[in-house]
Design an enzyme around this catalytic site. Structure first.
Site, PDB file in Angstrom:
ATOM      1  N   THR A   1      49.002  44.956  39.356  1.00  0.00           N
ATOM      2  CA  THR A   1      47.947  45.922  39.073  1.00  0.00           C
ATOM      3  C   THR A   1      47.441  45.854  37.643  1.00  0.00           C
ATOM      4  O   THR A   1      46.411  46.431  37.339  1.00  0.00           O
ATOM      5  CB  THR A   1      48.432  47.351  39.357  1.00  0.00           C
ATOM      6  OG1 THR A   1      49.543  47.635  38.512  1.00  0.00           O
ATOM      7  CG2 THR A   1      48.834  47.516  40.818  1.00  0.00           C
TER       8      THR A   1
ATOM      9  N   HIS B   1      35.854  49.607  44.317  1.00  0.00           N
ATOM     10  CA  HIS B   1      34.956  50.554  44.983  1.00  0.00           C
ATOM     11  C   HIS B   1      35.063  51.896  44.277  1.00  0.00           C
ATOM     12  O   HIS B   1      36.117  52.241  43.739  1.00  0.00           O
ATOM     13  CB  HIS B   1      35.320  50.692  46.469  1.00  0.00           C
ATOM     14  CG  HIS B   1      35.214  49.408  47.213  1.00  0.00           C
ATOM     15  ND1 HIS B   1      34.020  48.947  47.706  1.00  0.00           N
ATOM     16  CD2 HIS B   1      36.131  48.458  47.508  1.00  0.00           C
ATOM     17  CE1 HIS B   1      34.207  47.779  48.290  1.00  0.00           C
ATOM     18  NE2 HIS B   1      35.487  47.462  48.186  1.00  0.00           N
TER      19      HIS B   1
ATOM     20  N   ARG C   1      56.284  44.368  37.651  1.00  0.00           N
ATOM     21  CA  ARG C   1      56.727  44.553  36.270  1.00  0.00           C
ATOM     22  C   ARG C   1      57.606  43.375  35.875  1.00  0.00           C
ATOM     23  O   ARG C   1      58.393  42.889  36.695  1.00  0.00           O
ATOM     24  CB  ARG C   1      57.544  45.829  36.139  1.00  0.00           C
ATOM     25  CG  ARG C   1      56.780  47.068  36.508  1.00  0.00           C
ATOM     26  CD  ARG C   1      57.395  48.300  35.854  1.00  0.00           C
ATOM     27  NE  ARG C   1      56.856  49.555  36.336  1.00  0.00           N
ATOM     28  CZ  ARG C   1      55.639  50.008  36.180  1.00  0.00           C
ATOM     29  NH1 ARG C   1      54.740  49.261  35.599  1.00  0.00           N
ATOM     30  NH2 ARG C   1      55.261  51.174  36.632  1.00  0.00           N
TER      31      ARG C   1
ATOM     32  N   ASN D   1      48.647  27.658  49.219  1.00  0.00           N
ATOM     33  CA  ASN D   1      49.242  27.544  50.543  1.00  0.00           C
ATOM     34  C   ASN D   1      48.446  28.303  51.600  1.00  0.00           C
ATOM     35  O   ASN D   1      47.444  28.954  51.287  1.00  0.00           O
ATOM     36  CB  ASN D   1      50.702  28.019  50.494  1.00  0.00           C
ATOM     37  CG  ASN D   1      51.605  27.223  51.424  1.00  0.00           C
ATOM     38  OD1 ASN D   1      51.191  26.802  52.498  1.00  0.00           O
ATOM     39  ND2 ASN D   1      52.846  27.029  51.005  1.00  0.00           N
TER      40      ASN D   1
ATOM     41  N   GLY E   1      54.886  34.092  47.880  1.00  0.00           N
ATOM     42  CA  GLY E   1      54.261  34.434  49.147  1.00  0.00           C
ATOM     43  C   GLY E   1      53.977  35.922  49.278  1.00  0.00           C
ATOM     44  O   GLY E   1      54.806  36.756  48.949  1.00  0.00           O
TER      45      GLY E   1
END
Length: 185
Positions: A164, A114, A179, A84, A141
């Site tokens: 993550t 980084h 989670r 989208n 979204g």
């Protein structure tokens, strides 16, 4: 000695201001400009631009503009998938979406990393890790998927979640960090 592009593609630290990488990025920006500003009545022309930009674009797959990426050639999207508006795919490392994947608006897939140490970061060193999204996954979204993450088949990521670490197949995952909150099926 390996080129910076070879280092980048191997997942090793590299410098993005290398002339070869700058040329690749400019190529992507030019193609993105054509795709993002193309007429809504020229769907086939826009698809042709996506096929030139991306590493692979499956049949019956569509990306709604505007779309943003670094290089394009590290992105592979399976058949019947949908991306989208306002997607950001930073494809320093490979980004792979399986078949029938649904990506909500404002989703970010971010492969770059980084250094935490200040000196190499100041010197502009960076690296990246791939992102893989399994078949029939749905990214709500505003979801953000970070470097090195794999999302399993059929998994649903709630709107605004920050992923993550890897998520297994057949779960609903929400939150920051995301989670699993329930099994699917």
């Amino acid at each position: 000695m390996r080129s910076m592009k070879e280092r980048m593609l191997a997942g090793e630290p590299y410098l993005a201001d290398d002339p070869e990488l700058i040329a690749d990025h400019l190529r992507a920006l030019r193609l993105l400009e054509k795709f993002n500003s193309g007429s809504v009545d020229q769907r086939e022309a826009r698809l042709a631009v996506l096929r030139e930009l991306l590493g692979d674009l499956g049949e019956e797959t569509w990306i709604r503009p505007p779309f943003h990426c670094d290089y394009g050639y590290n992105i592979r999207i399976g058949p019947r998938s949908f991306v989208n508006f306002q997607a950001v795919f930073l494809d320093v490392a490979p980004i792979t979406l399986g078949a029938d994947v649904q990506v909500g608006p404002n989703v970010q897939l971010l492969t770059p990393t980084h250094p935490v140490e200040p000196e190499p970061r100041r010197a502009k060193w960076e690296a990246a890790r791939p992102i893989t999204i399994g078949d029939n996954a749905w990214l709500g979204g505003g979801a953000i998927v970070l470097a090195g993450v794999t999302v399993g088949d059929n998994t649903v990521i709630g709107a605004g979640a920050v992923v993550t670490r890897d998520l297994p197949a057949n779960v609903v995952a929400v939150g920051n960090p995301a989670r699993p909150v329930r099994q699917i099926g």
